[in-house]
Scaffold this motif. Structure first.
Motif, mmCIF file in Angstrom:
data_model
loop_
_atom_site.group_PDB
_atom_site.id
_atom_site.type_symbol
_atom_site.label_atom_id
_atom_site.label_comp_id
_atom_site.label_asym_id
_atom_site.label_seq_id
_atom_site.Cartn_x
_atom_site.Cartn_y
_atom_site.Cartn_z
ATOM 1 N N GLY A 7 5.041 4.034 -6.699
ATOM 2 C CA GLY A 7 5.765 2.871 -7.171
ATOM 3 C C GLY A 7 4.835 1.821 -7.743
ATOM 4 O O GLY A 7 3.630 2.027 -7.911
ATOM 5 N N ALA A 8 5.410 0.674 -8.063
ATOM 6 C CA ALA A 8 4.671 -0.427 -8.668
ATOM 7 C C ALA A 8 4.832 -1.680 -7.819
ATOM 8 O O ALA A 8 5.804 -1.824 -7.067
ATOM 9 C CB ALA A 8 5.176 -0.691 -10.087
ATOM 10 N N ALA A 9 3.880 -2.592 -7.947
ATOM 11 C CA ALA A 9 3.923 -3.867 -7.231
ATOM 12 C C ALA A 9 3.296 -4.933 -8.112
ATOM 13 O O ALA A 9 2.386 -4.642 -8.900
ATOM 14 C CB ALA A 9 3.188 -3.771 -5.899
ATOM 15 N N ALA A 41 0.828 -1.208 0.000
ATOM 16 C CA ALA A 41 0.000 0.000 0.000
ATOM 17 C C ALA A 41 0.857 1.251 0.000
ATOM 18 O O ALA A 41 0.548 2.238 -0.698
ATOM 19 C CB ALA A 41 -0.934 -0.008 1.210
ATOM 20 N N ILE A 42 1.934 1.240 0.772
ATOM 21 C CA ILE A 42 2.780 2.427 0.897
ATOM 22 C C ILE A 42 3.611 2.638 -0.366
ATOM 23 O O ILE A 42 3.775 3.778 -0.830
ATOM 24 C CB ILE A 42 3.648 2.327 2.156
ATOM 25 C CG1 ILE A 42 2.746 2.298 3.400
ATOM 26 C CG2 ILE A 42 4.623 3.488 2.251
ATOM 27 C CD1 ILE A 42 3.455 1.898 4.670
ATOM 28 N N VAL A 43 4.131 1.561 -0.947
ATOM 29 C CA VAL A 43 4.868 1.687 -2.208
ATOM 30 C C VAL A 43 3.976 2.274 -3.298
ATOM 31 O O VAL A 43 4.364 3.195 -4.031
ATOM 32 C CB VAL A 43 5.446 0.326 -2.643
ATOM 33 C CG1 VAL A 43 5.977 0.397 -4.074
ATOM 34 C CG2 VAL A 43 6.555 -0.125 -1.704
ATOM 35 N N LEU A 44 2.766 1.748 -3.415
ATOM 36 C CA LEU A 44 1.838 2.260 -4.428
ATOM 37 C C LEU A 44 1.475 3.715 -4.163
ATOM 38 O O LEU A 44 1.370 4.527 -5.092
ATOM 39 C CB LEU A 44 0.574 1.398 -4.469
ATOM 40 C CG LEU A 44 0.758 -0.045 -4.948
ATOM 41 C CD1 LEU A 44 -0.564 -0.800 -4.881
ATOM 42 C CD2 LEU A 44 1.326 -0.082 -6.372
ATOM 43 N N ALA A 45 1.296 4.065 -2.891
ATOM 44 C CA ALA A 45 0.948 5.443 -2.538
ATOM 45 C C ALA A 45 2.107 6.396 -2.795
ATOM 46 O O ALA A 45 1.900 7.612 -2.919
ATOM 47 C CB ALA A 45 0.525 5.516 -1.076
ATOM 48 N N ALA A 46 3.333 5.863 -2.884
ATOM 49 C CA ALA A 46 4.499 6.671 -3.224
ATOM 50 C C ALA A 46 4.714 6.744 -4.731
ATOM 51 O O ALA A 46 5.702 7.329 -5.190
ATOM 52 C CB ALA A 46 5.750 6.100 -2.553
ATOM 53 N N LEU A 96 5.287 -21.312 -7.276
ATOM 54 C CA LEU A 96 5.448 -20.374 -6.166
ATOM 55 C C LEU A 96 5.065 -18.975 -6.611
ATOM 56 O O LEU A 96 5.379 -18.552 -7.732
ATOM 57 C CB LEU A 96 6.901 -20.357 -5.675
ATOM 58 C CG LEU A 96 7.439 -21.619 -5.013
ATOM 59 C CD1 LEU A 96 8.936 -21.463 -4.752
ATOM 60 C CD2 LEU A 96 6.699 -21.923 -3.720
ATOM 61 N N ASP A 97 4.409 -18.235 -5.727
ATOM 62 C CA ASP A 97 4.105 -16.836 -5.983
ATOM 63 C C ASP A 97 5.261 -15.969 -5.511
ATOM 64 O O ASP A 97 5.706 -16.074 -4.362
ATOM 65 C CB ASP A 97 2.827 -16.411 -5.260
ATOM 66 C CG ASP A 97 1.580 -16.959 -5.921
ATOM 67 O OD1 ASP A 97 1.591 -17.164 -7.147
ATOM 68 O OD2 ASP A 97 0.583 -17.187 -5.204
ATOM 69 N N TRP A 98 5.746 -15.100 -6.398
ATOM 70 C CA TRP A 98 6.815 -14.152 -6.086
ATOM 71 C C TRP A 98 6.222 -12.753 -6.043
ATOM 72 O O TRP A 98 5.508 -12.336 -6.953
ATOM 73 C CB TRP A 98 7.923 -14.229 -7.142
ATOM 74 C CG TRP A 98 8.680 -15.518 -7.080
ATOM 75 C CD1 TRP A 98 8.358 -16.700 -7.677
ATOM 76 C CD2 TRP A 98 9.888 -15.763 -6.362
ATOM 77 N NE1 TRP A 98 9.291 -17.667 -7.382
ATOM 78 C CE2 TRP A 98 10.241 -17.114 -6.571
ATOM 79 C CE3 TRP A 98 10.707 -14.963 -5.569
ATOM 80 C CZ2 TRP A 98 11.376 -17.691 -6.017
ATOM 81 C CZ3 TRP A 98 11.847 -15.527 -5.013
ATOM 82 C CH2 TRP A 98 12.176 -16.883 -5.232
ATOM 83 N N PHE A 99 6.544 -12.023 -4.991
ATOM 84 C CA PHE A 99 6.013 -10.686 -4.759
ATOM 85 C C PHE A 99 7.136 -9.685 -5.027
ATOM 86 O O PHE A 99 8.242 -9.848 -4.498
ATOM 87 C CB PHE A 99 5.500 -10.568 -3.331
ATOM 88 C CG PHE A 99 4.373 -11.521 -3.025
ATOM 89 C CD1 PHE A 99 3.069 -11.070 -2.965
ATOM 90 C CD2 PHE A 99 4.619 -12.874 -2.812
ATOM 91 C CE1 PHE A 99 2.018 -11.936 -2.695
ATOM 92 C CE2 PHE A 99 3.583 -13.756 -2.548
ATOM 93 C CZ PHE A 99 2.279 -13.279 -2.491
ATOM 94 N N VAL A 100 6.854 -8.672 -5.835
ATOM 95 C CA VAL A 100 7.889 -7.726 -6.231
ATOM 96 C C VAL A 100 7.367 -6.297 -6.104
ATOM 97 O O VAL A 100 6.171 -6.039 -6.279
ATOM 98 C CB VAL A 100 8.387 -7.988 -7.671
ATOM 99 C CG1 VAL A 100 9.032 -9.350 -7.771
ATOM 100 C CG2 VAL A 100 7.243 -7.878 -8.673
ATOM 101 N N ALA A 101 8.266 -5.369 -5.802
ATOM 102 C CA ALA A 101 7.883 -3.967 -5.653
ATOM 103 C C ALA A 101 9.070 -3.082 -5.986
ATOM 104 O O ALA A 101 10.228 -3.464 -5.797
ATOM 105 C CB ALA A 101 7.395 -3.684 -4.234
ATOM 106 N N GLY A 102 8.776 -1.871 -6.460
ATOM 107 C CA GLY A 102 9.812 -0.896 -6.794
ATOM 108 C C GLY A 102 9.291 0.054 -7.847
ATOM 109 O O GLY A 102 8.086 0.259 -7.987
#
Length: 285
Positions: free
Chosen positions: A251-253, A244-249, A261-267
């Motif tokens: 950024g992307a997720a 939530a905070i990355v998106l509010a800044a 396997l599920d891989w979660f990525v942000a940046g």
């Protein structure tokens, strides 16, 4: 618990929060109180108990902080659901659910590191609505969501802005120029189905950092201290507050499934796209 510890703990009485607080104010107050309570309990003396491994532990502070958040949410938001890492599961009637992690980075917490936090997210049928993360020993509180820009201690984050906004170039920075935060348990490195995509992503970044708290990592992706982040098999309490905070800044997720396997990525948007491609290159299909 020592007598000195009891005295210190007794000086901090967790607050009974006002139901009139808006969701962001409530989330901020909850992580501040939960984090402070956990810190004081650690100062008073704690022992850990293994859950699934030596590095997956729980303490009385985890349980006490989660119990506090549960009590306050049931009083302030009685119609909402609640999901907590330490076993809380309350069905609500509003269609909204609070996802709570009272102490993220418990191994760090138990061993005296400052790299741990209290985290909370609110989600509804549309997805995650807001996130709040408080790192008590550094006195840092990140907050943000769909109705409010990301902030660190009240100061707006412009790490990933629109064109013309300072910091917007970060969205286009390639993965090869960024430090990536990640986590993988050593046992998973023995499984090629996990190790292959992880290795492909890890070797695509300029540097690696592995600190042991997903929410602390994601907060620093939001404020630009870390370049990007990736990890597999994250439960909602390790993912949604920081997402939530990355998106509010700005950024992307993303979430990508590779080898079951599920891989979660942000940046930034470019880094997330390149992390996805790197992870998919490790597929055995």
């Amino acid at each position: 618990m020592t007598e000195i510890g009891k005295h210190r703990l007794g000086r901090h009485s967790t607050a009974e929060l006002n139901p009139a607080l808006d969701d962001y104010q409530l989330a901020e107050a909850l992580v501040r109180e939960a984090g402070t309570l956990a810190l004081l309990m650690r100062q008073a003396g704690l022992e850990g108990r293994q859950k699934t491994s030596v590095s997956d532990v729980v303490t009385a502070a985890d349980h006490a902080a989660e119990a506090y958040v549960l009590e306050q949410l049931q009083r302030c938001r009685p119609d909402d659901g609640i999901l907590g890492e330490e076993g809380t599961a309350v069905d609500g009637t509003s269609g909204r659910t609070w996802v709570i992690d009272p102490v993220d980075g418990t191994y760090n917490f138990l061993h005296g590191s400052t790299y741990w936090c209290s985290a909370i997210a609110l989600k509804d049928s549309s997805g995650v609505v807001l996130g709040a993360i408080f790192q008590p020993e550094e006195d840092k509180l990140w907050l943000g969501g769909t109705a409010r820009p990301a902030t660190l201690n009240g100061e707006r984050l412009t790490t990933y802005g629109d064109a013309g906004v300072e910091g917007s170039a970060r969205s286009d920075t390639p993965l090869s120029e960024l430090g990536a935060a990640t986590y993988i348990h050593p046992t998973w490195l023995a499984d090629p189905l996990c190790a292959m995509p992880w290795h492909a992503a890890a070797t695509s970044a300029a540097a690696l950092r592995m600190f042991g708290s997903g929410s602390c990592d994601l907060s620093r992706v939001a404020d630009g201290e870390l370049g990007c982040w990736f990890q597999h098999s994250c439960p909602e309490w390790d993912w949604l507050p920081g997402k939530a905070i990355v998106l509010a800044a700005g950024g992307a997720a993303d979430v990508v499934r590779v080898n079951g396997l599920d891989w979660f990525v942000a940046g930034g948007s470019t880094a997330v796209r390149q992390l996805r491609a790197a992870l998919e290159s490790g597929s055995v299909a």
